[in-house]
Write a protein that holds these residues in place. Structure first.
Motif, PDB file in Angstrom:
ATOM      1  N   GLY A  72       0.848  -1.187   0.000  1.00  0.00           N
ATOM      2  CA  GLY A  72       0.000   0.000   0.000  1.00  0.00           C
ATOM      3  C   GLY A  72       0.883   1.236   0.000  1.00  0.00           C
ATOM      4  N   SER A  73       0.315   2.388   0.311  1.00  0.00           N
ATOM      5  CA  SER A  73       1.099   3.623   0.250  1.00  0.00           C
ATOM      6  C   SER A  73       2.260   3.596   1.237  1.00  0.00           C
ATOM      7  CB  SER A  73       0.201   4.829   0.512  1.00  0.00           C
ATOM      8  OG  SER A  73      -0.445   4.723   1.762  1.00  0.00           O
ATOM      9  N   MET A  74       2.038   3.084   2.446  1.00  0.00           N
ATOM     10  CA  MET A  74       3.122   2.970   3.415  1.00  0.00           C
ATOM     11  C   MET A  74       4.021   1.783   3.075  1.00  0.00           C
ATOM     12  SD  MET A  74       4.700   4.083   6.135  1.00  0.00           S
ATOM     13  CE  MET A  74       3.628   5.097   7.165  1.00  0.00           C
ATOM     14  N   GLY A  75       3.423   0.623   2.804  1.00  0.00           N
ATOM     15  CA  GLY A  75       4.211  -0.587   2.567  1.00  0.00           C
ATOM     16  C   GLY A  75       5.154  -0.463   1.386  1.00  0.00           C
ATOM     17  N   ALA A  76       4.681   0.120   0.291  1.00  0.00           N
ATOM     18  CA  ALA A  76       5.519   0.250  -0.901  1.00  0.00           C
ATOM     19  C   ALA A  76       6.692   1.190  -0.645  1.00  0.00           C
ATOM     20  CB  ALA A  76       4.683   0.745  -2.075  1.00  0.00           C
ATOM     21  N   ALA A  77       6.442   2.286   0.059  1.00  0.00           N
ATOM     22  CA  ALA A  77       7.513   3.244   0.331  1.00  0.00           C
ATOM     23  C   ALA A  77       8.533   2.676   1.309  1.00  0.00           C
ATOM     24  CB  ALA A  77       6.912   4.539   0.870  1.00  0.00           C
ATOM     25  N   TYR A 105      -6.667  20.086   7.592  1.00  0.00           N
ATOM     26  CA  TYR A 105      -6.313  18.676   7.728  1.00  0.00           C
ATOM     27  C   TYR A 105      -7.551  17.793   7.895  1.00  0.00           C
ATOM     28  CZ  TYR A 105      -2.827  15.040   8.543  1.00  0.00           C
ATOM     29  OH  TYR A 105      -2.028  13.943   8.407  1.00  0.00           O
ATOM     30  N   VAL A 106      -8.694  18.391   8.144  1.00  0.00           N
ATOM     31  CA  VAL A 106      -9.929  17.604   8.290  1.00  0.00           C
ATOM     32  C   VAL A 106     -10.194  16.784   7.032  1.00  0.00           C
ATOM     33  CG1 VAL A 106     -12.437  17.737   8.529  1.00  0.00           C
ATOM     34  CG2 VAL A 106     -10.966  19.140  10.000  1.00  0.00           C
ATOM     35  N   ALA A 107      -9.974  17.374   5.856  1.00  0.00           N
ATOM     36  CA  ALA A 107     -10.205  16.642   4.599  1.00  0.00           C
ATOM     37  C   ALA A 107      -9.244  15.464   4.474  1.00  0.00           C
ATOM     38  CB  ALA A 107     -10.048  17.583   3.408  1.00  0.00           C
ATOM     39  N   LYS A 108      -7.998  15.654   4.909  1.00  0.00           N
ATOM     40  CA  LYS A 108      -7.028  14.553   4.878  1.00  0.00           C
ATOM     41  C   LYS A 108      -7.443  13.459   5.859  1.00  0.00           C
ATOM     42  CE  LYS A 108      -3.027  17.362   3.543  1.00  0.00           C
ATOM     43  NZ  LYS A 108      -1.657  17.791   3.921  1.00  0.00           N
ATOM     44  N   THR A 109      -7.973  13.879   7.004  1.00  0.00           N
ATOM     45  CA  THR A 109      -8.466  12.909   7.987  1.00  0.00           C
ATOM     46  C   THR A 109      -9.584  12.075   7.379  1.00  0.00           C
ATOM     47  OG1 THR A 109      -7.897  14.390   9.816  1.00  0.00           O
ATOM     48  CG2 THR A 109      -9.496  12.644  10.276  1.00  0.00           C
ATOM     49  N   ALA A 110     -10.502  12.726   6.669  1.00  0.00           N
ATOM     50  CA  ALA A 110     -11.617  12.017   6.038  1.00  0.00           C
ATOM     51  C   ALA A 110     -11.116  10.992   5.035  1.00  0.00           C
ATOM     52  CB  ALA A 110     -12.550  13.011   5.368  1.00  0.00           C
ATOM     53  N   ALA A 111     -10.129  11.371   4.242  1.00  0.00           N
ATOM     54  CA  ALA A 111      -9.601  10.467   3.217  1.00  0.00           C
ATOM     55  C   ALA A 111      -8.882   9.269   3.818  1.00  0.00           C
ATOM     56  CB  ALA A 111      -8.664  11.230   2.292  1.00  0.00           C
ATOM     57  N   ARG A 112      -8.404   9.425   5.041  1.00  0.00           N
ATOM     58  CA  ARG A 112      -7.657   8.351   5.709  1.00  0.00           C
ATOM     59  C   ARG A 112      -8.511   7.592   6.723  1.00  0.00           C
ATOM     60  NH1 ARG A 112      -2.266  12.142   6.724  1.00  0.00           N
ATOM     61  NH2 ARG A 112      -1.797  12.423   4.506  1.00  0.00           N
ATOM     62  N   ASP A 115      -9.186   7.586   0.451  1.00  0.00           N
ATOM     63  CA  ASP A 115      -8.067   8.086  -0.370  1.00  0.00           C
ATOM     64  C   ASP A 115      -8.490   9.157  -1.371  1.00  0.00           C
ATOM     65  OD1 ASP A 115      -6.327   6.410   0.976  1.00  0.00           O
ATOM     66  OD2 ASP A 115      -6.507   4.790  -0.491  1.00  0.00           O
ATOM     67  N   ASN A 116      -9.556   9.909  -1.066  1.00  0.00           N
ATOM     68  CA  ASN A 116     -10.041  10.951  -1.965  1.00  0.00           C
ATOM     69  C   ASN A 116      -9.223  12.233  -1.745  1.00  0.00           C
ATOM     70  OD1 ASN A 116     -11.396  12.902  -3.410  1.00  0.00           O
ATOM     71  ND2 ASN A 116     -13.435  12.280  -2.736  1.00  0.00           N
ATOM     72  N   SER A 117      -8.238  12.448  -2.604  1.00  0.00           N
ATOM     73  CA  SER A 117      -7.348  13.603  -2.450  1.00  0.00           C
ATOM     74  C   SER A 117      -7.994  14.905  -2.910  1.00  0.00           C
ATOM     75  CB  SER A 117      -6.050  13.369  -3.225  1.00  0.00           C
ATOM     76  OG  SER A 117      -6.323  13.197  -4.604  1.00  0.00           O
ATOM     77  N   GLU A 118      -9.170  14.811  -3.545  1.00  0.00           N
ATOM     78  CA  GLU A 118      -9.858  16.012  -4.041  1.00  0.00           C
ATOM     79  C   GLU A 118     -10.824  16.598  -3.013  1.00  0.00           C
ATOM     80  OE1 GLU A 118      -8.964  17.160  -7.024  1.00  0.00           O
ATOM     81  OE2 GLU A 118      -7.580  15.456  -7.102  1.00  0.00           O
ATOM     82  N   LEU A 119     -10.983  15.920  -1.892  1.00  0.00           N
ATOM     83  CA  LEU A 119     -11.948  16.337  -0.881  1.00  0.00           C
ATOM     84  C   LEU A 119     -11.579  17.708  -0.301  1.00  0.00           C
ATOM     85  CD1 LEU A 119     -14.356  14.535   0.032  1.00  0.00           C
ATOM     86  CD2 LEU A 119     -13.052  14.057   2.107  1.00  0.00           C
ATOM     87  N   THR A 120     -12.577  18.585  -0.130  1.00  0.00           N
ATOM     88  CA  THR A 120     -12.357  19.879   0.519  1.00  0.00           C
ATOM     89  C   THR A 120     -12.857  19.810   1.963  1.00  0.00           C
ATOM     90  OG1 THR A 120     -14.531  20.751  -0.067  1.00  0.00           O
ATOM     91  CG2 THR A 120     -12.746  21.030  -1.696  1.00  0.00           C
ATOM     92  N   LEU A 121     -12.531  20.832   2.723  1.00  0.00           N
ATOM     93  CA  LEU A 121     -13.018  20.905   4.105  1.00  0.00           C
ATOM     94  C   LEU A 121     -14.539  20.890   4.130  1.00  0.00           C
ATOM     95  CD1 LEU A 121     -12.771  21.383   7.156  1.00  0.00           C
ATOM     96  CD2 LEU A 121     -12.484  23.828   6.678  1.00  0.00           C
ATOM     97  N   THR A 122     -15.170  21.656   3.240  1.00  0.00           N
ATOM     98  CA  THR A 122     -16.632  21.700   3.190  1.00  0.00           C
ATOM     99  C   THR A 122     -17.207  20.327   2.857  1.00  0.00           C
ATOM    100  OG1 THR A 122     -16.601  24.021   2.518  1.00  0.00           O
ATOM    101  CG2 THR A 122     -18.618  22.779   2.081  1.00  0.00           C
TER     102      THR A 122
END
Length: 279
Positions: A12-17, A216-223, A263-270
């Motif tokens: 995954g994103s962590m495992g591959a790196a 960072y709320v949007a990043k939290t949602a994606a994760r 993993d939705n990187s397009e998500l906004t705070l709203t």
């Protein structure tokens, strides 16, 4: 020390790196492509990992296997490895509670030598330098330290007791991830009453507060799909220690409202706040 062959389960994103960092001191890093998604295949290729057709092939060729997957899959994966009687070093690096870690160790021993691992920090890309905490038999942890020497992953040994690394990982995650959930709830409440800008002004006076980072709320949602299960693991660890687990279970329940934002990187705070209010 000879350069080992390393197997990664699953990139995954962590495992591959992390696997790409290990490749610096390894002969090669293998991964099993059967049944994996196109995204996984593209990610593994981007990080220079070597595909093999079967899990058996990976285990037969690997001296060291690193397991980095969603927490819920950790034991099933370990059962698959145990069925092949893997006899190398198995690094269980998933965000699981110490009791599950010890159960996995018993499952794989004595064929394999099991090292408890916990990654704290972001994937080792674009200058990020996470720490891989380790606990387990000294000869095995020395090998893992050597594997990551001079790489973007810093290995740190906590001792010989399996479970220590998992406990440290979940102790940190329980604070860091729950704090982000509390930010989302605070911003959501303020937004609902039209005082979100005033809240940010209050928070800006405390620059060390997560509340001053509402973006960072949007990043939290994606994760959230990953963070929720981690907090459930941390809640189990609290309960096993005689501590109240309810706060972390509530945070995990809150995160579950964002599961469809994976993993939705397009998500906004709203967007994130709307999904939190109307899951």
């Amino acid at each position: 020390m000879d350069q080992p062959t390393v197997g990664i389960l699953h990139p995954g994103s962590m495992g591959a790196a992390v696997a790409a960092s290990a490749a610096i001191n390894a002969t090669e890093v293998l991964w099993c492509e059967t049944g994996r998604s196109t995204a996984s295949m593209e990610r593994a290729a981007r990080f220079g990992l070597t595909p093999v057709a079967t899990m058996a092939d990976l285990l037969d060729r690997s001296d060291i296997v690193i397991s980095l997957c969603p927490p819920a899959a950790a034991e099933d994966l370990a059962h698959d490895v145990a069925a092949h009687r893997f006899a190398g070093v198995y690094v269980e690096a998933n965000a699981i509670n110490p009791e599950r870690m010890q159960r996995i160790a018993r499952l794989l021993e004595p064929d394999a030598t099991v090292v408890d691992g916990g990654v704290v920090g972001s994937p080792p890309v674009r200058g990020k330098t996470p720490t891989l905490y380790l606990s387990g038999p000294a000869d095995a942890t020395v090998r893992i330290e050597a594997l990551f020497a001079g790489t973007a992953v810093e290995a740190a040994v906590l001792g010989a007791e399996v479970g220590k690394a998992s406990a440290l990982k979940l102790a940190y995650a329980s604070f860091q991830k729950t704090s982000r959930v509390l930010v989302a709830l605070a911003v959501g409440m303020a937004h609902a009453h039209g005082v979100d800008q005033e809240l940010l002004e209050v928070a800006s006076r405390r620059t060390d507060s997560y509340l001053s980072e509402p973006q960072y709320v949007a990043k939290t949602a994606a994760r959230a799909w990953r963070w929720g299960p981690e907090l459930e693991e941390a809640a189990d660890a609290l309960a096993a220690a005689g501590l109240p687990p309810e706060m972390l279970r509530a945070a995990a329940t809150t995160l579950s409202r964002w599961n469809d934002a994976k993993d939705n990187s397009e998500l906004t705070l709203t967007d994130a706040l709307d999904r939190l209010t109307h899951p």
